[in-house]
Design a protein around this motif. Structure first.
Motif, mmCIF file in Angstrom:
data_model
loop_
_atom_site.group_PDB
_atom_site.id
_atom_site.type_symbol
_atom_site.label_atom_id
_atom_site.label_comp_id
_atom_site.label_asym_id
_atom_site.label_seq_id
_atom_site.Cartn_x
_atom_site.Cartn_y
_atom_site.Cartn_z
ATOM 1 N N GLY A 313 64.819 -45.087 0.409
ATOM 2 C CA GLY A 313 65.575 -46.129 -0.102
ATOM 3 C C GLY A 313 65.992 -47.130 0.843
ATOM 4 N N GLY A 314 66.641 -48.248 0.435
ATOM 5 C CA GLY A 314 66.967 -49.415 1.443
ATOM 6 C C GLY A 314 65.717 -50.082 1.558
ATOM 7 N N ASP A 315 65.573 -51.454 1.563
ATOM 8 C CA ASP A 315 64.515 -52.344 1.721
ATOM 9 C C ASP A 315 64.639 -53.324 2.662
ATOM 10 N N PRO A 316 64.032 -53.255 3.787
ATOM 11 C CA PRO A 316 63.618 -52.204 4.384
ATOM 12 C C PRO A 316 64.662 -51.183 5.124
ATOM 13 N N PRO A 317 63.999 -50.133 5.378
ATOM 14 C CA PRO A 317 65.166 -49.192 5.837
ATOM 15 C C PRO A 317 65.991 -49.502 6.822
ATOM 16 N N GLN A 318 67.149 -49.291 6.982
ATOM 17 C CA GLN A 318 67.798 -49.732 8.151
ATOM 18 C C GLN A 318 68.344 -48.534 9.071
ATOM 19 N N SER A 319 68.932 -48.922 10.113
ATOM 20 C CA SER A 319 69.248 -47.573 10.926
ATOM 21 C C SER A 319 70.443 -47.013 10.356
ATOM 22 N N GLY A 320 70.208 -45.733 10.225
ATOM 23 C CA GLY A 320 71.305 -44.659 9.430
ATOM 24 C C GLY A 320 70.802 -43.226 9.330
ATOM 25 N N LEU A 321 71.507 -42.741 8.827
ATOM 26 C CA LEU A 321 71.113 -41.276 8.401
ATOM 27 C C LEU A 321 71.154 -41.265 6.980
ATOM 28 N N TYR A 322 69.916 -40.681 6.553
ATOM 29 C CA TYR A 322 69.423 -40.779 5.111
ATOM 30 C C TYR A 322 69.414 -39.460 4.370
ATOM 31 N N GLU A 323 69.837 -39.580 3.307
ATOM 32 C CA GLU A 323 69.660 -38.125 2.038
ATOM 33 C C GLU A 323 68.188 -38.306 1.423
ATOM 34 N N GLY A 324 67.795 -39.411 1.403
ATOM 35 C CA GLY A 324 66.514 -39.489 0.568
ATOM 36 C C GLY A 324 66.686 -39.944 -0.974
ATOM 37 N N SER A 325 65.611 -40.762 -1.436
ATOM 38 C CA SER A 325 66.126 -41.403 -2.796
ATOM 39 C C SER A 325 64.827 -40.819 -3.759
ATOM 40 N N VAL A 326 65.171 -39.945 -4.689
ATOM 41 C CA VAL A 326 64.685 -39.515 -5.632
ATOM 42 C C VAL A 326 64.014 -40.647 -6.813
ATOM 43 N N ALA A 327 64.934 -41.726 -6.786
ATOM 44 C CA ALA A 327 64.482 -42.822 -7.640
ATOM 45 C C ALA A 327 63.291 -43.354 -7.107
ATOM 46 N N LYS A 328 63.131 -43.555 -5.766
ATOM 47 C CA LYS A 328 62.081 -44.281 -5.006
ATOM 48 C C LYS A 328 60.892 -43.197 -4.903
ATOM 49 N N LEU A 329 61.006 -41.810 -4.627
ATOM 50 C CA LEU A 329 60.008 -40.985 -4.754
ATOM 51 C C LEU A 329 59.393 -41.070 -5.991
ATOM 52 N N LEU A 330 59.996 -41.268 -7.234
ATOM 53 C CA LEU A 330 59.192 -41.491 -8.526
ATOM 54 C C LEU A 330 58.390 -42.654 -8.656
ATOM 55 N N THR A 331 58.836 -43.797 -7.903
ATOM 56 C CA THR A 331 57.892 -44.947 -7.573
ATOM 57 C C THR A 331 56.673 -44.616 -7.011
ATOM 58 N N GLU A 332 56.629 -43.531 -6.267
ATOM 59 C CA GLU A 332 55.309 -43.299 -4.961
ATOM 60 C C GLU A 332 55.228 -44.224 -4.247
ATOM 61 N N LYS A 333 56.194 -44.900 -4.045
ATOM 62 C CA LYS A 333 55.961 -45.846 -2.885
ATOM 63 C C LYS A 333 56.783 -45.709 -1.683
ATOM 64 N N PRO A 334 56.161 -44.653 -0.736
ATOM 65 C CA PRO A 334 57.125 -44.134 0.282
ATOM 66 C C PRO A 334 57.565 -45.319 1.173
ATOM 67 N N ASP A 335 58.583 -45.099 1.927
ATOM 68 C CA ASP A 335 58.880 -45.629 3.240
ATOM 69 C C ASP A 335 58.227 -45.596 4.409
ATOM 70 N N TYR A 336 57.980 -44.026 4.356
ATOM 71 C CA TYR A 336 57.237 -43.388 5.606
ATOM 72 C C TYR A 336 56.134 -42.633 5.157
ATOM 73 N N VAL A 337 54.754 -42.783 5.909
ATOM 74 C CA VAL A 337 53.766 -41.751 5.634
ATOM 75 C C VAL A 337 53.557 -41.264 7.197
ATOM 76 N N VAL A 338 53.876 -40.182 7.284
ATOM 77 C CA VAL A 338 53.709 -39.532 8.622
ATOM 78 C C VAL A 338 52.896 -38.333 9.037
ATOM 79 N N PHE A 339 52.599 -37.746 10.192
ATOM 80 C CA PHE A 339 52.059 -36.662 10.352
ATOM 81 C C PHE A 339 53.079 -35.640 11.163
ATOM 82 N N ASN A 340 53.416 -34.569 10.640
ATOM 83 C CA ASN A 340 54.309 -33.633 11.107
ATOM 84 C C ASN A 340 55.904 -33.943 11.262
ATOM 85 N N GLY A 341 56.080 -34.645 10.043
ATOM 86 C CA GLY A 341 57.438 -34.924 9.738
ATOM 87 C C GLY A 341 58.198 -35.975 10.177
ATOM 88 N N SER A 342 57.591 -36.841 11.161
ATOM 89 C CA SER A 342 58.371 -37.996 11.634
ATOM 90 C C SER A 342 57.443 -38.977 12.427
#
Ligand SMILES: [Cu+2]
Length: 462
Positions: A313-342
């Motif tokens: 969530g956040g567009d684009p993501p800003q600095s901070g600590l995130y909980e994650g967004s289920v609403a965004k998850l349901l759009t299937e448009k990720p902010d990050y696509v990564v290998f091994n978690g980060s």
């Protein structure tokens, strides 16, 4: 919906909530208002992920017996009415109740505050009579932004996942495996922290390595500080839910599953507690590698890499600590696509390392929850790919498609030194962090590769 008594005769009661529960200290002046008539039962049923009804209508000053009925729920749920500091919590199959008097007319949201549940649809409206314009449809309070907190100082990436060595046994055995789901906080990208949930504290969780025919005794623990029930569905398990049903485990509890690893391959394991994609997007996944009786051909080095998509969530993501967004998850448009978690989990000091002349194997899994991967190593061909981590290999492959919830085993020999970049060749995902680095050292053979005249772009083309 309960039948509603007429209202109007209780208009003079004070403007606050009178709680009749044990921990309340109600003002005496308000008490009589609710007690001259029996309490009205208001039952709200919770499921994944909805309330029925979504709109509760009550009378000002009337004694209410509010029941959260979670008989149909398969995990715990809550009903919170923040405006009145009401919090009912019911485990799966149970109810929770409280006697209340609402003395403040208006419309107030109620919700399930467990992570992701509100965004998944568990919200409603408490309409207290006397409010202008009675009950309306539940407001769509599904913020796409998720929750953002300040970035904690000194936050680092999660430690790399454990990779298991090849199995050398020539016979099946009973293997004991312990996995714990727990919340952990780490950097998802520079300046961007994430509240992960992770098996044994890493994303992916540890590689579990078995031999075909092994019996696995899996002890699954859910940490006491987990906010929700978690579980484990392994694609290496033959049986209901891949173990996902018997391992539904409340925070602080443990479950044990025994299964036989019937088929060889590399299998994704993941949390299968509602809402499943949310739990995967939080980091609860890993690989179970089941070797065929004679193993795979020997290589000099093995690596363990899993791709995952993350929704902040956040567009684009800003600095901070995130909980994650289920609403965004349901759009299937990720902010990050990564290998091994980060972003950068396989870069710099954490890059994969090998030497010219060596053979390497990558166990490559895709957790999703949403995106498959067009897995490619820039500047290399896979000598052998076991597509979808099946038993037959194909030779000389440039890019292999790995589905979400799937894996591939790729082997290749390193003929030339340099930096080779692991990517999902759906290359917009490079901009979302989808890159890992394989640093190869050794002598350069100009017969294989030679810059005869370099261009002057100065870029890092491939
Ligand atoms: Cu979970």
């Amino acid at each position: 919906m309960p039948s509603l008594p007429s209202w109007g005769r209780l208009a003079s009661v004070p403007i606050w909530l009178l709680t009749l529960g044990a921990n309340a200290n109600p003002p005496a002046s308000a008490q009589g208002g609710g007690n001259d008539v029996p309490a009205v039962e208001v039952r709200v049923q919770s499921t994944e992920f909805a309330y029925e009804p979504k709109i509760i209508t009550v009378e000002t000053g009337r004694s209410i017996h509010l029941i959260l009925d979670n008989h149909l729920g398969t995990i715990e749920h809550e009903l919170s009415i923040p405006a009145f500091d009401v919090h009912l919590k019911a485990p799966a199959g149970k109810t929770s109740d409280r006697r209340l008097v609402f003395d403040r007319p208006g419309e107030y949201p109620f919700e399930c505050p467990l992570p992701g549940h509100t965004e998944a649809g568990m919200l409603g409206v408490l309409a207290i009579s006397g409010a202008a314009g009675a009950a309306q449809a539940a407001r769509a309070e599904t913020p796409g932004g998720g929750r953002i907190e300040p970035l904690p100082a000194g936050l680092s990436r999660l430690p790399p996942p454990e990779i298991a060595p090849p199995v050398t046994r020539k016979h099946p055995a009973t293997v004991r495996v312990a996995l714990e789901a727990r919340p952990v906080t780490g950097l998802l990208a520079d300046g961007v922290g994430y509240r992960y949930w992770a098996y044994n504290g890493t994303v992916p969780g540890p590689m579990i390595r078995l031999r075909q025919g092994d019996t696995v005794e899996l002890t699954f623990k859910n940490a006491l500080d987990s906010p929700l029930t978690h579980s484990l569905d392994s694609h290496a398990v033959t049986g209901p839910g891949g173990g996902g049903k018997v391992t539904q485990t409340a925070p602080g509890e443990t479950s044990v599953l025994r299964f036989k690893a019937l088929k060889p391959g590399a299998y994704v394991y993941h949390c299968a507690s509602p809402m499943i994609p949310h739990h995967i997007a939080k980091g609860l996944y890993g690989l179970m590698v089941v070797e065929p009786p004679d193993g795979w051909p020997k290589v000099n080095r093995e690596f363990y890499v899993m791709q995952g998509d993350f929704y902040l969530g956040g567009d684009p993501p800003q600095s901070g600590l995130y909980e994650g967004s289920v609403a965004k998850l349901l759009t299937e448009k990720p902010d990050y696509v990564v290998f091994n978690g980060s972003v950068g989990a396989l870069a710099k000091e954490h890059a994969l390392k090998a030497k010219v002349g060596e053979t390497v194997r990558i166990f490559f899994g895709v957790a999703g929850p949403n995106l498959p991967s067009s897995f490619h190593v820039i500047g290399e061909m896979f000598d052998r790919v076991y597509p979808e981590a099946g038993s037959q290999y194909v030779s000389n492959v440039q890019t292999t498609l790995v589905p979400a919830g799937g894996a591939a085993i790729v082997d290749f020999k390193l003929e030339y030194p340099g930096t080779y970049i692991l990517v999902d060749h759906s290359l917009a995902r490079l901009q979302k962090g989808g890159a890992g680095f394989l640093e190869v050292e050794g002598p350069a053979d100009p017969a294989i590769f030679e810059a005869v005249q370099a261009g002057h772009g100065g870029g890092a083309g491939h």
